[in-house]
Structures are given as C-alpha cells and as structure tokens.
Motif scaffolding. Structure first.
Motif, mmCIF file in Angstrom:
data_model
loop_
_atom_site.group_PDB
_atom_site.id
_atom_site.type_symbol
_atom_site.label_atom_id
_atom_site.label_comp_id
_atom_site.label_asym_id
_atom_site.label_seq_id
_atom_site.Cartn_x
_atom_site.Cartn_y
_atom_site.Cartn_z
ATOM 1 N N GLU A 194 71.164 14.164 38.921
ATOM 2 C CA GLU A 194 71.083 15.048 37.769
ATOM 3 C C GLU A 194 72.454 15.171 37.122
ATOM 4 O O GLU A 194 73.474 14.964 37.765
ATOM 5 C CB GLU A 194 70.527 16.406 38.195
ATOM 6 N N ASN A 195 72.444 15.483 35.824
ATOM 7 C CA ASN A 195 73.686 15.594 35.066
ATOM 8 C C ASN A 195 73.587 16.789 34.116
ATOM 9 O O ASN A 195 72.648 17.580 34.197
ATOM 10 C CB ASN A 195 73.957 14.280 34.324
ATOM 11 N N THR A 196 74.534 16.908 33.212
ATOM 12 C CA THR A 196 74.547 18.022 32.267
ATOM 13 C C THR A 196 73.280 18.056 31.423
ATOM 14 O O THR A 196 72.699 19.128 31.198
ATOM 15 C CB THR A 196 75.781 17.920 31.343
ATOM 16 N N ASN A 197 72.832 16.894 30.948
ATOM 17 C CA ASN A 197 71.605 16.840 30.146
ATOM 18 C C ASN A 197 70.387 17.256 30.963
ATOM 19 O O ASN A 197 69.482 17.909 30.446
ATOM 20 C CB ASN A 197 71.397 15.450 29.544
ATOM 21 N N THR A 198 70.351 16.856 32.225
ATOM 22 C CA THR A 198 69.240 17.236 33.101
ATOM 23 C C THR A 198 69.152 18.762 33.190
ATOM 24 O O THR A 198 68.071 19.339 33.073
ATOM 25 C CB THR A 198 69.427 16.647 34.509
ATOM 26 N N LYS A 199 70.308 19.390 33.389
ATOM 27 C CA LYS A 199 70.338 20.851 33.501
ATOM 28 C C LYS A 199 69.892 21.501 32.197
ATOM 29 O O LYS A 199 69.181 22.508 32.204
ATOM 30 C CB LYS A 199 71.735 21.315 33.888
ATOM 31 N N ARG A 200 70.287 20.937 31.068
ATOM 32 C CA ARG A 200 69.898 21.466 29.762
ATOM 33 C C ARG A 200 68.373 21.395 29.592
ATOM 34 O O ARG A 200 67.747 22.349 29.136
ATOM 35 C CB ARG A 200 70.601 20.681 28.657
ATOM 36 N N VAL A 201 67.785 20.265 29.991
ATOM 37 C CA VAL A 201 66.336 20.099 29.864
ATOM 38 C C VAL A 201 65.598 21.034 30.813
ATOM 39 O O VAL A 201 64.596 21.646 30.440
ATOM 40 C CB VAL A 201 65.928 18.621 30.086
ATOM 41 N N ARG A 202 66.085 21.164 32.026
ATOM 42 C CA ARG A 202 65.445 22.090 32.974
ATOM 43 C C ARG A 202 65.502 23.537 32.451
ATOM 44 O O ARG A 202 64.535 24.291 32.580
ATOM 45 C CB ARG A 202 66.092 21.991 34.353
ATOM 46 N N ALA A 203 66.633 23.923 31.862
ATOM 47 C CA ALA A 203 66.765 25.270 31.297
ATOM 48 C C ALA A 203 65.779 25.468 30.139
ATOM 49 O O ALA A 203 65.143 26.526 30.026
ATOM 50 C CB ALA A 203 68.201 25.513 30.834
ATOM 51 N N PHE A 204 65.640 24.457 29.289
ATOM 52 C CA PHE A 204 64.667 24.498 28.193
ATOM 53 C C PHE A 204 63.255 24.684 28.748
ATOM 54 O O PHE A 204 62.491 25.528 28.287
ATOM 55 C CB PHE A 204 64.766 23.216 27.369
ATOM 56 N N ALA A 205 62.888 23.893 29.760
ATOM 57 C CA ALA A 205 61.545 23.984 30.351
ATOM 58 C C ALA A 205 61.324 25.342 31.004
ATOM 59 O O ALA A 205 60.221 25.897 30.923
ATOM 60 C CB ALA A 205 61.336 22.854 31.351
ATOM 61 N N ASP A 206 62.353 25.889 31.642
ATOM 62 C CA ASP A 206 62.231 27.227 32.236
ATOM 63 C C ASP A 206 61.944 28.273 31.164
ATOM 64 O O ASP A 206 61.085 29.136 31.348
ATOM 65 C CB ASP A 206 63.517 27.608 32.984
ATOM 66 N N GLU A 207 62.661 28.191 30.047
ATOM 67 C CA GLU A 207 62.441 29.136 28.943
ATOM 68 C C GLU A 207 61.040 28.965 28.352
ATOM 69 O O GLU A 207 60.362 29.942 28.058
ATOM 70 C CB GLU A 207 63.509 28.964 27.859
ATOM 71 N N LEU A 208 60.608 27.716 28.181
ATOM 72 C CA LEU A 208 59.270 27.453 27.665
ATOM 73 C C LEU A 208 58.216 28.013 28.609
ATOM 74 O O LEU A 208 57.232 28.617 28.187
ATOM 75 C CB LEU A 208 59.065 25.953 27.443
ATOM 76 N N GLY A 209 58.423 27.814 29.904
ATOM 77 C CA GLY A 209 57.478 28.306 30.902
ATOM 78 C C GLY A 209 57.294 29.815 30.889
ATOM 79 O O GLY A 209 56.254 30.326 31.309
ATOM 80 N N LYS A 210 58.306 30.535 30.387
ATOM 81 C CA LYS A 210 58.215 31.993 30.308
ATOM 82 C C LYS A 210 57.308 32.457 29.173
ATOM 83 O O LYS A 210 56.848 33.602 29.176
ATOM 84 C CB LYS A 210 59.602 32.604 30.115
ATOM 85 N N ILE A 211 57.041 31.574 28.191
ATOM 86 C CA ILE A 211 56.248 32.007 27.032
ATOM 87 C C ILE A 211 54.923 31.250 26.881
ATOM 88 O O ILE A 211 54.162 31.544 25.969
ATOM 89 C CB ILE A 211 57.072 31.926 25.723
ATOM 90 N N ILE A 212 54.657 30.295 27.766
ATOM 91 C CA ILE A 212 53.347 29.634 27.778
ATOM 92 C C ILE A 212 52.770 29.781 29.177
ATOM 93 O O ILE A 212 53.496 30.011 30.131
ATOM 94 C CB ILE A 212 53.416 28.143 27.354
ATOM 95 N N ASN A 213 51.474 29.626 29.297
ATOM 96 C CA ASN A 213 50.825 29.824 30.590
ATOM 97 C C ASN A 213 50.069 28.568 31.019
ATOM 98 O O ASN A 213 48.904 28.641 31.376
ATOM 99 C CB ASN A 213 49.890 31.039 30.512
ATOM 100 N N ILE A 214 50.741 27.422 30.934
ATOM 101 C CA ILE A 214 50.153 26.158 31.381
ATOM 102 C C ILE A 214 51.196 25.407 32.210
ATOM 103 O O ILE A 214 52.390 25.705 32.126
ATOM 104 C CB ILE A 214 49.679 25.291 30.184
ATOM 105 N N PRO A 215 50.753 24.442 32.997
ATOM 106 C CA PRO A 215 51.708 23.697 33.821
ATOM 107 C C PRO A 215 52.687 22.872 32.988
ATOM 108 O O PRO A 215 52.324 22.310 31.954
ATOM 109 C CB PRO A 215 50.819 22.766 34.658
ATOM 110 N N ILE A 216 53.920 22.824 33.474
ATOM 111 C CA ILE A 216 54.952 21.967 32.895
ATOM 112 C C ILE A 216 55.408 21.030 33.998
ATOM 113 O O ILE A 216 55.780 21.470 35.090
ATOM 114 C CB ILE A 216 56.152 22.787 32.380
ATOM 115 N N GLU A 217 55.345 19.732 33.715
ATOM 116 C CA GLU A 217 55.797 18.735 34.679
ATOM 117 C C GLU A 217 56.918 17.927 34.051
ATOM 118 O O GLU A 217 57.062 17.872 32.833
ATOM 119 C CB GLU A 217 54.644 17.834 35.099
ATOM 120 N N PHE A 218 57.690 17.271 34.903
ATOM 121 C CA PHE A 218 58.787 16.429 34.439
ATOM 122 C C PHE A 218 58.483 14.970 34.708
ATOM 123 O O PHE A 218 57.800 14.634 35.679
ATOM 124 C CB PHE A 218 60.092 16.803 35.149
ATOM 125 N N MET A 219 58.995 14.126 33.844
ATOM 126 C CA MET A 219 58.872 12.671 34.001
ATOM 127 C C MET A 219 60.228 12.065 33.687
ATOM 128 O O MET A 219 60.827 12.392 32.666
ATOM 129 C CB MET A 219 57.807 12.130 33.035
#
Length: 130
Positions: A67-92
C-alpha cells in the motif's frame, strides 16, 4: 444485481456499471466537484437513485501489492462513502487500469474506461471463485 465500479481520483471519479443478469460492463459517467455538492454526496445520491447493490472501488497498490499514499487516500474515500450508503463496498486491485484504458477505443473518458476495467476484473475474480 447492479454493481457500480469506481476509479477514484482527486479531480474526477470515473464510473462503470453492470447488471449481473446482463453481464455487459458499461461506462457510467464522471463525478466532479460541483458548487454546493461534494463528490461523495453526488455519488451517494446516484447509488440510491439507481438502486446500486454493491460498489467496487479500484485500489492502487504497488507492484508487490504494498500500500502507498494513494491506497490510503482511496481507503479513506471508501470509508467516508460507507458512512453514507448502506451497501457493500469491495476493493479490486487497479494495477495498470489507466494504461489499459489508454489503449481502449470508444468515446468513454479515461476515468470511465479505468472504472470499466476495474469492474471487469472484479467480475472475472468472482466468477473464478464460484
């Protein structure tokens, strides 16, 4: 099942969509920052309006899977998205998706093409597991 593929970028979020019953991955537009409505809100609204069942987010990793800086940025984005939607989020893993997108033809944007590749790779992965 409707799945939305996301290629997250700081300027644009590329989108692709697939209905598992149909199986064809299609470009689905780009989300940009708009006055009065941030990208996360726009994305959550689209997910709710289109009755998306799952989100697959491209995860940038190094050649060795680190993982790198971009990975952390994307994970943070997905965490924020997960707080406002109620469906599964997966990574690829999105390794080389931008380079593949540059080689694709058609009228879709590079961001949409990258999202399409991420979603296609995800579909191949889940098929191979079943």
């Amino acid at each position: 099942m409707n799945i939305l593929g996301i290629d997250f970028g700081t300027k644009n979020i590329g989108l692709a969509w697939v209905d598992i019953g149909i199986g064809a991955v299609l470009p689905y537009g780009i989300i940009k920052e708009e006055k009065g409505k941030n990208k996360l809100t726009q994305l959550a609204d689209l997910i709710n309006e289109e009755r998306i069942d799952k989100v697959v987010v491209g995860l940038p990793q190094g050649l060795g899977g680190e993982e790198n800086t971009n990975t952390k940025r994307v994970r943070a984005f997905a965490d924020e998205l997960g707080k406002i939607i109620n469906i599964p989020i997966e990574f690829m893993n999105e390794m080389f998706s931008s380079q593949q997108a540059d080689r694709m033809g058609g009228g879709a944007s590079r961001d949409e093409k990258s999202a399409m590749i991420i979603l296609e790779d995800y579909l191949v992965q889940i098929k191979s597991k079943s």
